[in-house]
Scaffold this motif. Structure first.
Motif, PDB file in Angstrom:
ATOM      1  N   ALA A 184       7.071  -4.678   8.868  1.00 57.91           N
ATOM      2  CA  ALA A 184       8.486  -4.344   8.716  1.00 57.91           C
ATOM      3  C   ALA A 184       9.135  -5.165   7.606  1.00 57.91           C
ATOM      4  CB  ALA A 184       9.213  -4.572  10.043  1.00 57.91           C
ATOM      5  N   LEU A 185       8.821  -6.450   7.548  1.00 53.77           N
ATOM      6  CA  LEU A 185       9.402  -7.317   6.527  1.00 53.77           C
ATOM      7  C   LEU A 185       8.924  -6.938   5.125  1.00 53.77           C
ATOM      8  CD1 LEU A 185       9.218 -10.708   8.427  1.00 53.77           C
ATOM      9  CD2 LEU A 185      11.307  -9.626   7.576  1.00 53.77           C
ATOM     10  N   ILE A 186       7.657  -6.578   5.006  1.00 47.36           N
ATOM     11  CA  ILE A 186       7.131  -6.157   3.708  1.00 47.36           C
ATOM     12  C   ILE A 186       7.821  -4.876   3.243  1.00 47.36           C
ATOM     13  CG2 ILE A 186       5.075  -5.226   2.572  1.00 47.36           C
ATOM     14  CD1 ILE A 186       3.442  -7.302   4.118  1.00 47.36           C
ATOM     15  N   GLU A 187       8.034  -3.952   4.166  1.00 48.34           N
ATOM     16  CA  GLU A 187       8.745  -2.718   3.815  1.00 48.34           C
ATOM     17  C   GLU A 187      10.193  -3.021   3.445  1.00 48.34           C
ATOM     18  OE1 GLU A 187       8.441   0.365   6.704  1.00 48.34           O
ATOM     19  OE2 GLU A 187       6.246   0.315   6.778  1.00 48.34           O
ATOM     20  N   LEU A 188      10.830  -3.912   4.203  1.00 46.54           N
ATOM     21  CA  LEU A 188      12.224  -4.259   3.947  1.00 46.54           C
ATOM     22  C   LEU A 188      12.382  -4.960   2.603  1.00 46.54           C
ATOM     23  CD1 LEU A 188      15.150  -4.354   4.996  1.00 46.54           C
ATOM     24  CD2 LEU A 188      14.543  -6.456   6.231  1.00 46.54           C
ATOM     25  N   LEU A 189      11.404  -5.744   2.217  1.00 51.32           N
ATOM     26  CA  LEU A 189      11.464  -6.470   0.953  1.00 51.32           C
ATOM     27  C   LEU A 189      11.644  -5.517  -0.230  1.00 51.32           C
ATOM     28  CD1 LEU A 189      11.266  -9.270  -0.402  1.00 51.32           C
ATOM     29  CD2 LEU A 189       8.768  -8.986  -0.425  1.00 51.32           C
TER      30      LEU A 189
END
Length: 331
Positions: A184-189
């Motif tokens: 999720a964090l990688i996508e949000l980045l």
């Protein structure tokens, strides 16, 4: 030159970059009681910002090249609920975490320019969702089964917006216990195309992150992001670091570095806090040379690692460098 290229050049010219240590540990040493506080150290952004500024400065004077903001356990909803703030004021408070760190950096640059040290960076701390649950689940990742990727993104987004808007040099996405939250964090980045980050995991043993997934899988996931400059581990025993990095070494991308900042190796008990022991923290400087040889570009400490430990770490890793200087300025 874009921001990612500048950061990578900065890393290449100065590696390894020395990180700070346990912010909350040092806050507690200065007399604050954070045990059981739902906001942990981030509440002090509201009640005592000066002590945060001072602790940042202590780590800089001791040798840190990168300091992390006091936002690990911060969130807009948390500030609204626990401090009775409006959404706008809560966002301003989150941004103040970056401002305080930058003020400490400017003081350091002004007072310690004679050391020949590089201009320090500010990493915007993005802790896991589990940190707000106050049940230690950032070290198990059990909550991930109940949340979707989109729910994780929705929760992390406001904090990352504030940190980016305030001018953090990069994100420190840290103590992540599960593959799902990391994804999720990688996508949000991607929603912050001008920002870079490191991604570090909490780990349960020499091979696996906290949710039981192999660390090697976490490394492969990190390789998918062109905005990540490093992947690694934090808040685990120093003795786990070398085998964890080895398990993912063959899978680490050519442009990906390691980030490593373990705790002291002491045991944490929920009802009692940390059980004191000096044994493993003494290994930090010696083991750090092995981590550097494995490709670590960011090396520091987490819980129970104090400024004195960071000073020892810098002396060990920067021997023969023109930037070994530890500032003699005092608070």
């Amino acid at each position: 030159m874009d921001s990612l290229a500048r950061l990578k050049r900065y890393m290449n010219d100065n590696a390894p970059l020395i990180l700070d240590g346990g912010l909350a540990t040092e806050l507690a040493e200065q007399g604050t009681n954070l045990q059981g506080d739902p906001l942990w150290g981030s509440g002090l952004l509201h009640t005592n910002p000066q002590i945060i500024r001072d602790v940042h400065y202590r780590f800089l004077v001791s040798g840190a090249d990168v300091i992390s903001t006091a936002t690990y356990q911060a969130s807009v909803p948390g500030f609204m609920d626990h401090l009775n703030l409006s959404s706008e004021r809560a966002r301003e408070l989150l941004m103040s975490g970056v401002h305080l760190a930058k003020e400490a950096v400017e003081r350091f640059v002004s007072e310690c320019h004679h050391t020949g040290r590089m201009h320090p960076l500010v990493a915007g701390s993005v802790g896991p969702y589990g940190a707000i649950l106050l049940d230690g689940s950032e070290y198990t990742g059990a909550y991930a089964a109940k949340m979707s990727i989109e729910e994780f993104k929705d929760w992390h987004r406001p904090r990352m917006e504030c940190l980016a808007a305030a001018g953090a040099d990069l994100f420190a996405m840290e103590t992540i216990p599960s593959i799902k939250e990391a994804q999720a964090l990688i996508e949000l980045l991607k929603e912050f195309p001008n920002s870079s980050a490191w991604l570090s995991f909490s780990c349960k043993d020499q091979m696996c992150i906290s949710d039981g997934s192999p660390f090697s899988i976490a490394v492969q996931l990190a390789n998918r992001s062109s905005q990540l400059v490093a992947v690694g581990v934090n808040c685990c025993s120093p003795l786990l670091v070398e085998p964890l990095l080895e398990s993912g070494q063959s899978l680490r991308g050519l442009d990906m570095s390691w980030v490593v900042y373990p705790n002291s190796g002491e045991e944490w008990v929920r009802e009692q806090g940390w059980l004191p022991s000096d044994k493993e923290s003494l290994l930090l400087p010696d083991l750090s040379c092995k981590w550097m040889k494995q490709g670590a570009a960011f090396i520091g400490g987490c819980c129970r690692i104090r400024p004195a430990h960071i000073a020892e770490l810098r002396q060990q890793l920067k021997r023969g460098s023109t930037s070994t200087g530890v500032c003699s300025s005092s608070l």
